[in-house]
Design an enzyme around this catalytic site. Structure first.
Site, PDB file in Angstrom:
ATOM      1  N   GLY A  57       0.866  -1.073   0.064  1.00  0.00           N
ATOM      2  CA  GLY A  57      -0.104  -0.113   0.001  1.00  0.00           C
ATOM      3  C   GLY A  57       0.979   1.185  -0.036  1.00  0.00           C
ATOM      4  N   CYS A  58       0.229   2.367  -0.163  1.00  0.00           N
ATOM      5  CA  CYS A  58       0.963   3.700  -0.231  1.00  0.00           C
ATOM      6  C   CYS A  58       1.620   4.057   1.047  1.00  0.00           C
ATOM      7  CB  CYS A  58       0.319   4.652  -1.048  1.00  0.00           C
ATOM      8  SG  CYS A  58      -1.569   4.823  -0.243  1.00  0.00           S
ATOM      9  N   TYR A  59       0.547   4.030   1.738  1.00  0.00           N
ATOM     10  CA  TYR A  59       1.137   4.621   3.259  1.00  0.00           C
ATOM     11  C   TYR A  59       2.261   3.673   3.898  1.00  0.00           C
ATOM     12  CZ  TYR A  59      -2.334   8.240   3.925  1.00  0.00           C
ATOM     13  OH  TYR A  59      -3.314   9.049   3.945  1.00  0.00           O
ATOM     14  N   THR A  89       4.121   1.853   2.380  1.00  0.00           N
ATOM     15  CA  THR A  89       5.456   2.082   1.688  1.00  0.00           C
ATOM     16  C   THR A  89       6.414   3.281   2.586  1.00  0.00           C
ATOM     17  OG1 THR A  89       4.895   0.993  -0.262  1.00  0.00           O
ATOM     18  CG2 THR A  89       6.778   2.698  -0.586  1.00  0.00           C
ATOM     19  N   ALA A  90       5.752   4.414   2.424  1.00  0.00           N
ATOM     20  CA  ALA A  90       6.470   5.359   3.151  1.00  0.00           C
ATOM     21  C   ALA A  90       6.858   5.058   4.685  1.00  0.00           C
ATOM     22  CB  ALA A  90       5.579   6.638   2.883  1.00  0.00           C
TER      23      ALA A  90
END
Lengths: 345, 345, 345, 345
Positions: free
Chosen positions: B148-150, B152-153
């Site tokens: 997912g995007c969050y 990853t960060a």
């Protein structure tokens, strides 16, 4: 590898040149100058370039520039015109992204830019770098005057109509809208986010420097002096220009063939896309891309032709077109380094 | 040429996959599916792709998909898990950008996604596709669960601290902010420009689907179950995630070596950039690029480590990472098609 | 009618004071000063005020200011402290929107504001103007130090927890986000729309001037020196602050009574609104209004209290709170001139 | 106190009516209807109204509406026309913010709104509620058709020119730009922040519903059928309309007196502000305010008059003008509840 120099690299057109050249396979950037930021690594100012360039901003050095094959000027007006003669004498080719060589009429230039021109002979020799109009001259040119952002969007949208002589060239209207990056990267209060954000306005409605540039190009296309009203507006976004153009058809029957006229005019152009009649080009459809996208409209049985034309002001309106010109000048594939799709959304 | 299928191509991750694959030299997109838009040319929906693809959205056809070398799923959760067994049986490799195979714990998945998992055996076999953690497993995988995007960060920012065991893993905090494209391309009132524009808010503060995914990854890195509070926020912009991470150092003396710890951890990673201590990464510095950029901070003599980590949610947080995984799976240069700088400004 | 002077009126807090005072029934603005814009009509700079004021910016005149009942300072730091003694001697009351009298510790002030304080005796006498904490002192005060924007949002969100002694006051975290107007109206490149638009970043993550102000207030509430980490962020919008606050409950059982604790704490406050547990306050819900709106959250069985608190940085975070303080000082209805709903959408 | 009913209160014009009426001293809102949200407290949907209203959305009840003095319709087109006869019979006065009674020509209405009109007799009796044109008729009216947002900005800008007969009324051009709230609060993909943000486009360029409304009003002012081209555009902001208007002067000498013509035409109008010649009105200068602000421009020696006209589409373009009409209808001060300055920045 083409050896590249960039004069005045701290602004938005400077960083955009670097972004494009970073993945261009046939160039090597030898120097990038900035008097105010001399000594600063480029990637410190523009972290998107970390890992791409080891360049450090430097004070302009005539010897280094003279050793380049091509120099881009991304400077405020009045800078290039003082450095051009020496570079020309050294045989360097130049694409000037500033306004110094765009206007052929010296008085008009002096009036709008607030100073007399210092190298009028090079004004005469410079080629106005709109490839869709002057590809062959660009190929041979030593000095190319890269068009302004508004003039690119407006001229490309009007050209087919004027070249074909179909409209009343005395009463053209161009209502244009630009994102804030068009104003450059200088600390002006009026361009703060607190001033520009969540608001919209016209500016320069009583006269703007791009008006004579547009008129010059359109008059050449029409074969006569055109009459044009041009009003720019400031949009609360970073990149993008949309120009809505209005022209009256001399013969309403010509509406039938307008779409094919435009498609034919631009069929071989790699960077002009004529959308289906009645489409609404969005600026985001060209964000980051060297594209001009346009579409035609008609309202009811009116004889008014409406053209909506969009570009990214920093790409087809500045750095991308400059690289396109460079590709033409050096006999490369015109699209080299310019073939990535726009960033949408 | 790798033959590619894309299932569920009308959303933002779908168009982003196409944008990236359009200039990838080793792939050929054979089909892109959408039940709702079947028959529509891709370039009609996404005009930035005009001239790049002649593809038309099609109803998913098992035979066509089975003839692909790799299928990307850019679907809502619950879709991939039903189609996976047949594709796996056909020997097709899959990168699933949805959440179907990210969580190893089936109960947790069922709780957050509101349905029982239908193919638990493939959950066990799927590789969580964070290359910075699992590059070798990805190389061999038939089924990769794209993070997912969050997650990853957040994971990339915490990993060096947890792997080195330097912080109190029971009280991690991730305060994350995302642009609106993270919510996808569905007609939800809450995501209208009129609702999101010129406003800021937290959402999912009492619990969000990415929390268990983050916890799973960080617990693996820490070698123990971590305690983490995760609050996402909605930023009035289109792309970008910034995560500000907070962790308490067990030994305040370790502050001295944090910067080199991070730099060493990521020195061979093509897509993680550790900026100098005290830098402030901007989301625009990774816009459109498959990068995670991060920096460390300390306030006064506090023992709190602060990490600011940014990605483009649609690139390193979705489609770019998916292509990175594809490159790894097929033995290509990991950066192929992913090497253009971010679009700044 | 209360005779009002405004010193330093060209910035965003200056225009916001005028916007509020324009419809306040009990005041008359006698003068507004600006050295740089002296002679310019206020309505020329701020066209939203056309028809409301005939005022012209003037050079500060001690006699005119001494004739006012109340003077607002909307100046950069270091200005008010030099003019205060004379005004105090003249019996004028002052609400200082700058930072000059917010910090009681002179060394801390000197460290963060880069100069020694010139009127330390008035630092001791000044009342910190957070009405929810010091209403009675404000009523009597001659000199009120109006709180900073971040400190208002952060303190109001933490106060009930610290006053009740329910949380670990040594490890508070405030992750705060602000629109660009918080940086003022000065021509800084970093605050251009071209820099701020469509991007998000942390700033001041290694230390920010509002940190000691927040610590001072929270320590007073807690009855002991608190430990707090504060990271501000820049949101691509004009107005609004959201602060997400994290604190660990000492006794997890206290979660049951947190909502009523907050509601009770603020039940008589006209400008603090505690939303239902689990709500997500939006900054637009307080845009243009003198409100602080907040809500509580808990994730799973965690002992971490999460508070999301929003204000308009120019209103409850600056000019609105200043007028609220004025109303208190002059015995008016505290909400006079401040009762319009926020502008949503 | 005037008893108010609002039909269709969940959209942006509904909440804007409530925001304005919340501090109007002479009204009491008795009911607000929404079939889809019946039972939901208004303040749950619109938290800016917390503390102002205890209202709950209700299913429209003819008896309750018949007991009101004035009913506002903030509904999609086609709703008001079915409820009007019963309310008219009951002696209730109505301000209809929808398009149902704006066009006098029934065929034109049917063509643009896709259905036949069901109450044509009330079309004939309805007064078009542009106070600057029809104040006396509004005073007497039982049914007022509140003008559209674009038509308000465009008509007010052209009126002085057409009434004085100074321009070529056959070739008027209105290039208008609106924030996204103009599209209402419905879950349309095209209005997502991810679609609208950081982009700009024309829409409805081949024809828009507001075109016949504009033509009707301008033709009445000109005393003959005008020819007008109208192109709306979508700006990535929430509120605000700017219209740039182009008209050719019949006699270029008339440029001398245009400014005084405009100033005289609007000198007694509380909500129209003619700025000095050459000014550039910003939409933010009217944000949240019931104002139309405009300025005139001329380029070089052209005979083209350029007018830039701005309004807040939700205020002077909808709810504010509706309250202005109500004030007129009930003999109140026309500016009651409408006198706060715009929110700038």
């Amino acid at each position: 590898m083409i050896k590249i120099g960039i004069v005045g690299g701290t602004g938005y057109t400077g960083v955009e040149l670097l972004r494009i050249l970073a993945v261009h396979p046939e160039v090597e950037v030898k120097c990038i100058t900035s008097r105010s930021e001399a000594g600063m690594p480029v990637a410190d100012m523009y972290p998107n370039l970390r890992g791409y360039f080891d360049l450090v901003f430097s004070v302009p050095d005539p010897t280094v520039l003279a050793g380049c094959d091509l120099v881009f000027f991304a400077t405020p007006h009045g800078v290039a015109m003082r450095m051009i003669p020496e570079l020309m004498a050294a045989g360097v080719r130049v694409v000037d992204l500033s306004a110094d060589y765009r206007l052929k009429d010296l008085d008009t230039w002096a009036q709008w830019y607030g100073m007399p021109h210092e190298t009028p002979d090079w004004v005469a020799k410079a080629v106005y770098g709109l490839p869709e109009v002057a590809r062959e001259e660009i190929r041979q040119a030593q000095l190319v005057a890269n068009p302004g952002c508004y003039p690119t969007a407006v001229q490309l949208g009007f050209l087919p109509l004027l070249e074909a002589g179909l409209v009343d060239s005395a009463r053209l209207i161009a209502d244009a809208k630009s994102g804030a990056s068009g104003a450059g990267r200088q600390g002006k209060i009026g361009m703060l986010h607190g001033e520009v954000g969540e608001s919209f306005k016209a500016y320069g409605a009583s006269g703007h420097r791009h008006l004579p540039e547009i008129r010059q190009g359109l008059s050449a296309a029409a074969g006569r002096e055109v009459g044009i009203t041009f009003v720019p507006h400031l949009v609360p976004m970073v990149r993008g220009i949309e120009a809505t153009l209005y022209a009256e058809l001399n013969d309403v029957a010509d509406f039938e063939r307008l779409q094919s006229l435009f498609e034919t005019r631009y069929q071989d152009e790699p960077f002009v896309d004529v959308m289906p009649f009645g489409s609404h080009p969005e600026t985001r459809s060209v964000r980051g891309a060297n594209q001009c996208r346009m579409a035609l409209h008609r309202q009811e049985q009116s004889n008014m032709v409406i053209v909506s034309s969009v570009i990214d002001n920093l790409v087809k309106g500045a750095a991308g077109q400059a690289v396109q010109n460079m590709n033409i000048m050096f006999g490369l594939d015109e699209a080299m380094g310019l073939n990535a799709p726009a960033l949408l959304p």
